[in-house]
Design an enzyme around this catalytic site. Structure first.
Site, PDB file in Angstrom:
ATOM      1  N   ASN A  14       2.749 -39.289 -37.989  1.00 30.17           N
ATOM      2  CA  ASN A  14       1.654 -40.010 -37.336  1.00 30.17           C
ATOM      3  C   ASN A  14       0.437 -39.916 -38.251  1.00 30.17           C
ATOM      4  O   ASN A  14      -0.210 -38.880 -38.327  1.00 30.17           O
ATOM      5  CB  ASN A  14       1.363 -39.370 -35.965  1.00 30.17           C
ATOM      6  CG  ASN A  14       0.188 -40.046 -35.267  1.00 30.17           C
ATOM      7  OD1 ASN A  14      -0.305 -41.081 -35.724  1.00 30.17           O
ATOM      8  ND2 ASN A  14      -0.266 -39.462 -34.173  1.00 30.17           N
ATOM      9  N   LYS A  16      -2.316 -41.424 -37.966  1.00 30.95           N
ATOM     10  CA  LYS A  16      -3.576 -41.602 -37.224  1.00 30.95           C
ATOM     11  C   LYS A  16      -4.459 -42.613 -37.985  1.00 30.95           C
ATOM     12  O   LYS A  16      -3.915 -43.563 -38.538  1.00 30.95           O
ATOM     13  CB  LYS A  16      -4.249 -40.245 -36.989  1.00 30.95           C
ATOM     14  CG  LYS A  16      -3.263 -39.240 -36.346  1.00 30.95           C
ATOM     15  CD  LYS A  16      -3.890 -37.977 -35.875  1.00 30.95           C
ATOM     16  CE  LYS A  16      -2.793 -37.085 -35.264  1.00 30.95           C
ATOM     17  NZ  LYS A  16      -3.301 -35.868 -34.653  1.00 30.95           N
ATOM     18  N   HIS A  94      -0.552 -40.709 -26.667  1.00 26.28           N
ATOM     19  CA  HIS A  94      -0.948 -39.570 -27.506  1.00 26.28           C
ATOM     20  C   HIS A  94      -2.211 -38.956 -26.894  1.00 26.28           C
ATOM     21  O   HIS A  94      -3.060 -39.667 -26.359  1.00 26.28           O
ATOM     22  CB  HIS A  94      -1.211 -40.057 -28.937  1.00 26.28           C
ATOM     23  CG  HIS A  94      -1.389 -38.930 -29.903  1.00 26.28           C
ATOM     24  ND1 HIS A  94      -2.569 -38.220 -29.987  1.00 26.28           N
ATOM     25  CD2 HIS A  94      -0.534 -38.364 -30.787  1.00 26.28           C
ATOM     26  CE1 HIS A  94      -2.414 -37.270 -30.900  1.00 26.28           C
ATOM     27  NE2 HIS A  94      -1.198 -37.329 -31.404  1.00 26.28           N
ATOM     28  N   GLU A  96      -4.867 -37.991 -28.132  1.00 24.11           N
ATOM     29  CA  GLU A  96      -6.130 -38.565 -28.624  1.00 24.11           C
ATOM     30  C   GLU A  96      -6.449 -39.872 -27.907  1.00 24.11           C
ATOM     31  O   GLU A  96      -7.611 -40.210 -27.687  1.00 24.11           O
ATOM     32  CB  GLU A  96      -6.055 -38.751 -30.152  1.00 24.11           C
ATOM     33  CG  GLU A  96      -6.139 -37.410 -30.862  1.00 24.11           C
ATOM     34  CD  GLU A  96      -5.406 -37.333 -32.183  1.00 24.11           C
ATOM     35  OE1 GLU A  96      -5.038 -38.388 -32.745  1.00 24.11           O
ATOM     36  OE2 GLU A  96      -5.173 -36.196 -32.654  1.00 24.11           O
ATOM     37  N   GLU A 164       3.439 -32.385 -27.145  1.00 22.68           N
ATOM     38  CA  GLU A 164       2.388 -31.967 -28.069  1.00 22.68           C
ATOM     39  C   GLU A 164       1.321 -31.195 -27.292  1.00 22.68           C
ATOM     40  O   GLU A 164       0.452 -31.823 -26.656  1.00 22.68           O
ATOM     41  CB  GLU A 164       1.738 -33.177 -28.730  1.00 22.68           C
ATOM     42  CG  GLU A 164       2.659 -33.987 -29.599  1.00 22.68           C
ATOM     43  CD  GLU A 164       1.886 -34.783 -30.636  1.00 22.68           C
ATOM     44  OE1 GLU A 164       2.105 -34.568 -31.818  1.00 22.68           O
ATOM     45  OE2 GLU A 164       1.046 -35.626 -30.255  1.00 22.68           O
ATOM     46  N   GLY A 170      -3.734 -30.212 -34.858  1.00 22.52           N
ATOM     47  CA  GLY A 170      -4.733 -30.114 -35.918  1.00 22.52           C
ATOM     48  C   GLY A 170      -5.443 -28.775 -35.985  1.00 22.52           C
ATOM     49  O   GLY A 170      -6.465 -28.641 -36.658  1.00 22.52           O
ATOM     50  N   SER A 204       0.595 -29.024 -35.285  1.00 19.70           N
ATOM     51  CA  SER A 204       0.555 -28.103 -36.434  1.00 19.70           C
ATOM     52  C   SER A 204       1.937 -27.829 -37.046  1.00 19.70           C
ATOM     53  O   SER A 204       2.206 -26.708 -37.485  1.00 19.70           O
ATOM     54  CB  SER A 204      -0.149 -26.788 -36.052  1.00 19.70           C
ATOM     55  OG  SER A 204      -1.499 -27.056 -35.752  1.00 19.70           O
ATOM     56  N   GLY A 225       1.377 -34.730 -37.715  1.00 17.03           N
ATOM     57  CA  GLY A 225       0.116 -35.396 -38.027  1.00 17.03           C
ATOM     58  C   GLY A 225      -0.316 -35.067 -39.448  1.00 17.03           C
ATOM     59  O   GLY A 225       0.200 -35.623 -40.416  1.00 17.03           O
ATOM     60  N   GLY A 226      -1.257 -34.122 -39.580  1.00 22.27           N
ATOM     61  CA  GLY A 226      -1.873 -33.782 -40.871  1.00 22.27           C
ATOM     62  C   GLY A 226      -0.880 -33.604 -42.009  1.00 22.27           C
ATOM     63  O   GLY A 226      -1.081 -34.150 -43.104  1.00 22.27           O
TER      64      GLY A 226
HETATM   65  P1  13P Z   1      -1.038 -32.189 -36.443  1.00 22.05           P
HETATM   66  O1  13P Z   1       0.348 -32.131 -37.026  1.00 22.05           O
HETATM   67  O2  13P Z   1      -2.092 -32.533 -37.434  1.00 22.05           O
HETATM   68  O3  13P Z   1      -1.319 -30.966 -35.646  1.00 22.05           O
HETATM   69  O4  13P Z   1      -1.052 -33.421 -35.409  1.00 22.05           O
HETATM   70  C1  13P Z   1      -0.051 -33.518 -34.473  1.00 22.05           C
HETATM   71  C2  13P Z   1      -0.120 -34.857 -33.854  1.00 22.05           C
HETATM   72  O5  13P Z   1      -1.061 -35.192 -33.176  1.00 22.05           O
HETATM   73  C3  13P Z   1       0.975 -35.787 -34.150  1.00 22.05           C
HETATM   74  O6  13P Z   1       0.950 -36.865 -33.273  1.00 22.05           O
END
Ligand code: 13P
Length: 239
Positions: A14, A16, A94, A96, A164, A170, A204, A225-226
């Site tokens: 992802n 983002k 999600h 967010e 999640e 993050g 994470s 994500g990251g």
């Molecule tokens: P991180 O892997 O950066 O923690 O993000 C997870 C996420 O929101 C994937 O959708």
């Protein structure tokens, strides 16, 4: 619709609100897809079409979709438009989106239903906040989110669930391996309808913990994500 059963694990990147054309070109060239796994890249929608190359077992996913099918809704993209562009997956709900865009489980339900009608697999995201976890509300929150977010038409072939924990996104924090496994088991046992759903873990995930997480009995893959923004790191995760 993609046959998810033929893969041993599912990995979703992802991105983002990150990336650009140059980043994407370099990423695609360096990406090493493993044929045992289903790999899905959720780039910002405008770049999805440029990610469609000839790598097998690599798919594109949107990060969101409109709950409307068509009409005067400026800025929106419908499930039918995603299908028209050969998109096979779409994240929905999600944290967010729930947090910054006031998305409710009811919206998630409608979006998922529209995606399933277009043969796009919704990745339905759920997760508790730190406060909810500390107040021992995880089970109740997840159950309510599942009950309200997953449409009647969803099944283990046409939809995915992503767990999640909001506090793990993050932050570098993760639940213990036992906790992850237990929550996934719980999700699959909320109702017999969900027992064979594939449930991915997100929050994470990086190359140093992805293997142990993916090997857990009740975990069917990861949503990253990251760490998915660095192609070498993502290659290690999916290898
Ligand atoms: P991180 O892997 O950066 O923690 O993000 C997870 C996420 O929101 C994937 O959708």
């Amino acid at each position: 619709m993609i046959n998810l059963d033929k893969y041993s694990s599912i990995f979703i990147a992802n991105w983002k609100l990150n990336g650009n054309s140059l980043f994407l070109k370099d990423y695609y060239e360096k990406l090493k897809v493993n044929s045992n796994n289903c790999t899905i890249i959720c780039s910002p929608s405008i770049y999805l079409k440029s990610l469609k190359g000839d790598k097998e077992n690599l798919f594109c996913g949107a990060q969101d979709v409109s709950s409307f099918k068509e009409g005067a809704y400026t800025g929106e993209l419908s499930a039918a438009m995603l299908k028209d562009n050969n998109i096979d997956f779409c994240l929905v709900g999600h944290s967010e989106r729930r947090q910054y865009f006031a998305e409710t489980s009811k919206n998630v339900n409608v979006k998922s239903k529209n995606l399933i009608e277009e043969n796009i697999i919704p990745v339905i995201c759920i997760g508790e906040t730190l406060e909810q976890k500390e107040n021992k509300l995880t089970e109740e929150i997840l159950f309510t989110q599942i009950k309200n977010s997953i449409p009647i038409s969803a099944n283990q072939q046409n939809a995915l669930i992503a767990y999640e924990p909001v506090w793990a996104i993050g932050t570098g924090l993760t639940p213990t391996l036992d906790e992850i496994n237990q929550v996934h088991e719980l999700i699959k046992n909320f109702d017999k309808k969900y027992i064979n759903f594939k449930v991915l873990y997100g929050g994470s995930v990086k190359s140093s913990n992805s293997k142990e997480i993916t090997q857990l009995n009740y975990v069917d893959g990861c949503l990253i994500g990251g760490a998915s923004l660095k192609v070498d790191e993502f290659n290690k995760i999916i290898s």
